[in-house]
Design a protein around this motif. Structure first.
Motif, PDB file in Angstrom:
ATOM      1  N   UNK A  26     -13.331   4.124  10.304  1.00 29.34           N
ATOM      2  CA  UNK A  26     -14.254   5.108   9.749  1.00 29.34           C
ATOM      3  C   UNK A  26     -15.477   5.285  10.638  1.00 29.34           C
ATOM      4  N   UNK A  27     -16.308   4.263  10.825  1.00 29.69           N
ATOM      5  CA  UNK A  27     -17.377   4.374  11.817  1.00 29.69           C
ATOM      6  C   UNK A  27     -16.758   4.298  13.212  1.00 29.69           C
ATOM      7  N   UNK A  28     -17.189   5.208  14.082  1.00 23.94           N
ATOM      8  CA  UNK A  28     -16.541   5.327  15.396  1.00 23.94           C
ATOM      9  C   UNK A  28     -17.142   4.334  16.389  1.00 23.94           C
ATOM     10  N   UNK A  29     -16.875   3.070  16.146  1.00 25.73           N
ATOM     11  CA  UNK A  29     -17.357   1.995  17.019  1.00 25.73           C
ATOM     12  C   UNK A  29     -16.673   0.703  16.568  1.00 25.73           C
ATOM     13  N   UNK A  30     -17.101  -0.405  17.106  1.00 26.31           N
ATOM     14  CA  UNK A  30     -16.477  -1.687  16.768  1.00 26.31           C
ATOM     15  C   UNK A  30     -17.525  -2.633  16.183  1.00 26.31           C
ATOM     16  N   UNK A  31     -17.215  -3.211  15.031  1.00 17.08           N
ATOM     17  CA  UNK A  31     -18.072  -4.224  14.401  1.00 17.08           C
ATOM     18  C   UNK A  31     -17.185  -5.355  13.902  1.00 17.08           C
ATOM     19  N   UNK A  42     -12.862  -1.178  13.499  1.00 12.49           N
ATOM     20  CA  UNK A  42     -12.677  -0.523  14.791  1.00 12.49           C
ATOM     21  C   UNK A  42     -12.280   0.926  14.561  1.00 12.49           C
ATOM     22  N   UNK A  43     -13.230   1.819  14.758  1.00 11.85           N
ATOM     23  CA  UNK A  43     -12.959   3.256  14.671  1.00 11.85           C
ATOM     24  C   UNK A  43     -13.152   3.936  16.011  1.00 11.85           C
ATOM     25  N   UNK A  44     -12.978   3.139  17.074  1.00 11.17           N
ATOM     26  CA  UNK A  44     -13.205   3.650  18.433  1.00 11.17           C
ATOM     27  C   UNK A  44     -11.878   4.046  19.068  1.00 11.17           C
ATOM     28  N   UNK A  45     -11.135   4.920  18.383  1.00 11.08           N
ATOM     29  CA  UNK A  45      -9.778   5.231  18.815  1.00 11.08           C
ATOM     30  C   UNK A  45      -9.608   6.495  19.617  1.00 11.08           C
ATOM     31  N   UNK A  46     -10.703   7.204  19.930  1.00  3.23           N
ATOM     32  CA  UNK A  46     -10.530   8.370  20.795  1.00  3.23           C
ATOM     33  C   UNK A  46     -11.311   9.611  20.403  1.00  3.23           C
ATOM     34  N   UNK A  47     -12.109   9.516  19.350  1.00  3.22           N
ATOM     35  CA  UNK A  47     -12.864  10.698  18.914  1.00  3.22           C
ATOM     36  C   UNK A  47     -14.365  10.437  19.007  1.00  3.22           C
ATOM     37  N   UNK A  94     -20.491 -11.098  15.106  1.00  7.26           N
ATOM     38  CA  UNK A  94     -19.578 -11.638  16.124  1.00  7.26           C
ATOM     39  C   UNK A  94     -19.529 -10.740  17.346  1.00  7.26           C
ATOM     40  N   UNK A  95     -19.284  -9.474  17.122  1.00  9.35           N
ATOM     41  CA  UNK A  95     -19.138  -8.575  18.272  1.00  9.35           C
ATOM     42  C   UNK A  95     -19.441  -7.148  17.820  1.00  9.35           C
ATOM     43  N   UNK A  96     -20.094  -6.403  18.704  1.00 12.32           N
ATOM     44  CA  UNK A  96     -20.391  -4.995  18.431  1.00 12.32           C
ATOM     45  C   UNK A  96     -20.212  -4.197  19.715  1.00 12.32           C
ATOM     46  N   UNK A  97     -19.687  -3.002  19.589  1.00  8.06           N
ATOM     47  CA  UNK A  97     -19.591  -2.094  20.741  1.00  8.06           C
ATOM     48  C   UNK A  97     -19.595  -0.662  20.206  1.00  8.06           C
ATOM     49  N   UNK A  98     -20.424   0.173  20.793  1.00  7.94           N
ATOM     50  CA  UNK A  98     -20.443   1.571  20.372  1.00  7.94           C
ATOM     51  C   UNK A  98     -20.327   2.509  21.568  1.00  7.94           C
ATOM     52  N   UNK A  99     -19.597   2.051  22.588  1.00 11.86           N
ATOM     53  CA  UNK A  99     -19.556   2.868  23.804  1.00 11.86           C
ATOM     54  C   UNK A  99     -18.193   2.918  24.481  1.00 11.86           C
TER      55      UNK A  99
END
Lengths: 312, 86
Positions: free
Chosen positions: A209-214, A240-245, A265-270
């Motif tokens: 849902x959120x376009x990033x990783x938490x 993980x909503x970082x699938x291509x959009x 633990x881990x976060x990425x939004x890029x």
């Protein structure tokens, strides 16, 4: 041992292009790597076929999956529920989603035509001593799970395996950091993942849902937004909503930026990412992030700091 | 009134920046393939946050997104927020 892969929020119309040639949809580059080098037992597309989950969107999705959905299942996302005419006697359903998956019985996504609404798409898959339980939270904005259907609650309670070797999979996550943030209306569902004494019945949840990783450490029944608790007292949450959009920021900004619980633990939004779940045995699983970078040009990089070793 | 700026980054990808009443700018969402995508996410954000905002959209630059993506380094920083028309 069985390998399960999750990616989400990245298929359909106008998704990001990349791959080795620069013009391959990012989710296509991901699925090709998973199939050729990932030895998948199951591939979960975590929901949202853009823009609206209609027949045209799903035709695009099928092409992006190289016309092969044999190992794939999809818990519905909110965009899938945008194509939602009420069709007696089935009730309100995501029509394009329902039609597509009924037309692909070779997939791992069943449609139970004896049920109504989101219950039609809820199912479980057993793999190497684990049970993956797939729920439909796609109608969250209108009718949060269970959408008034107590039969879905009963089904979930009866579907848990004894012990904790259960994984709950849905598009929306109780905790999330981004433009959407925490999904508070799933708190009833979250509480159901624990027994009456507050002991977890589930090892971890998967969502998008959120376009990033938490990625979150184990969270308690009564206060999931508080810091992580001991592993035997809580449930890990992986988003993980970082699938291509595209991506959503995880940074707050005067009430106008990201909201929700910050991951510990881990976060990425890029970067565009796939979640890898290695079901080692009935009491052991490793979960980590495969980083496909900005363009999914080549092989992904496993992110060491994202590795979570679940040992029940 | 809040403003949402739909603009392109250096590599041709589309992004959404928010500008508050004091003129402070923040990046919300980025790396979208089309302006329509960025607008869609901007609309979803306004609906979910229950806010009204003026949406300003840059005209697209010449279609060199594919070339730019190929020429872009494998990793580069997130774009800085931008105002439309700047």
């Amino acid at each position: 041992m069985a390998l399960v892969y999750w990616f989400s929020d990245g298929v359909g119309n106008d998704v990001r292009l990349g791959g080795p040639d620069g013009v391959t949809p990012v989710p296509t580059a991901m699925i090709r790597w998973i199939r050729t080098k990932g030895s998948p037992a199951l591939i979960v597309y975590g929901g949202d076929v853009y823009p609206s989950g209609d027949a045209r969107s799903f035709a695009e999705f099928l092409g992006q999956m190289d016309h092969d959905v044999r190992l794939i299942c999809e818990p519905p996302g909110n965009h899938d529920w945008k194509d939602d005419p009420t069709l007696p006697p089935n009730g309100r359903i995501p029509h394009g989603y329902d039609t597509f998956w009924q037309g692909h019985p070779e997939s791992r996504q069943p449609v139970n035509t004896n049920k109504k609404g989101g219950a039609r798409y809820e199912h479980a898959i057993d793999l190497d001593g684990w049970r993956l339980i797939f729920l439909d939270t796609g109608d969250y904005d209108t009718n949060p799970w269970p959408a008034g259907d107590q039969a879905r609650v009963t089904w979930l309670k009866n579907t848990f395996k004894p012990g904790r070797s259960n994984i709950v999979v849905a598009h929306h996550s109780r905790l999330s950091r981004g433009l959407h943030g925490d999904n508070d209306d799933l708190d009833g569902l979250w509480r159901m993942l624990f027994d009456d004494a507050g002991a977890p019945r589930v090892a971890f949840t998967l969502g998008g849902h959120d376009h990033n990783v938490s990625m979150y450490g184990p969270r308690s029944r009564d206060n999931p937004t508080a810091p992580s608790v001991a592993p035997d007292k809580g449930i890990h949450v992986f988003v993980n909503g970082a699938g291509g959009d595209g991506h959503y920021t995880q940074h707050a900004f005067l009430g106008l930026g990201a909201s929700g619980t910050m991951p510990d633990i881990f976060a990425d939004d890029d970067h565009f990412c796939v979640t890898r779940i290695n079901l080692i045995d009935a009491k052991s699983a490793d979960v980590d992030i495969l980083d496909f970078g900005k363009h999914a040009k080549g092989d992904p990089v496993p992110v060491a700091q994202s590795l979570v070793q679940i040992r029940l | 009134m809040l403003k949402l700026h739909i603009t392109q980054d250096d590599y041709g990808d589309w992004m959404v920046s928010v500008e508050n009443e004091d003129g402070l700018l923040n990046l919300l969402a980025y790396e979208f393939a089309t302006s329509a995508k960025a607008v869609e996410h901007a609309n979803d954000w306004m609906k979910e946050r229950k806010v009204q905002a003026m949406v300003l959209i840059d005209p697209p630059r010449p279609p060199r997104a594919t070339r730019a993506a190929l020429a872009a380094p494998d990793d580069y920083p997130k774009p800085e927020p931008r105002k439309a028309g700047a």
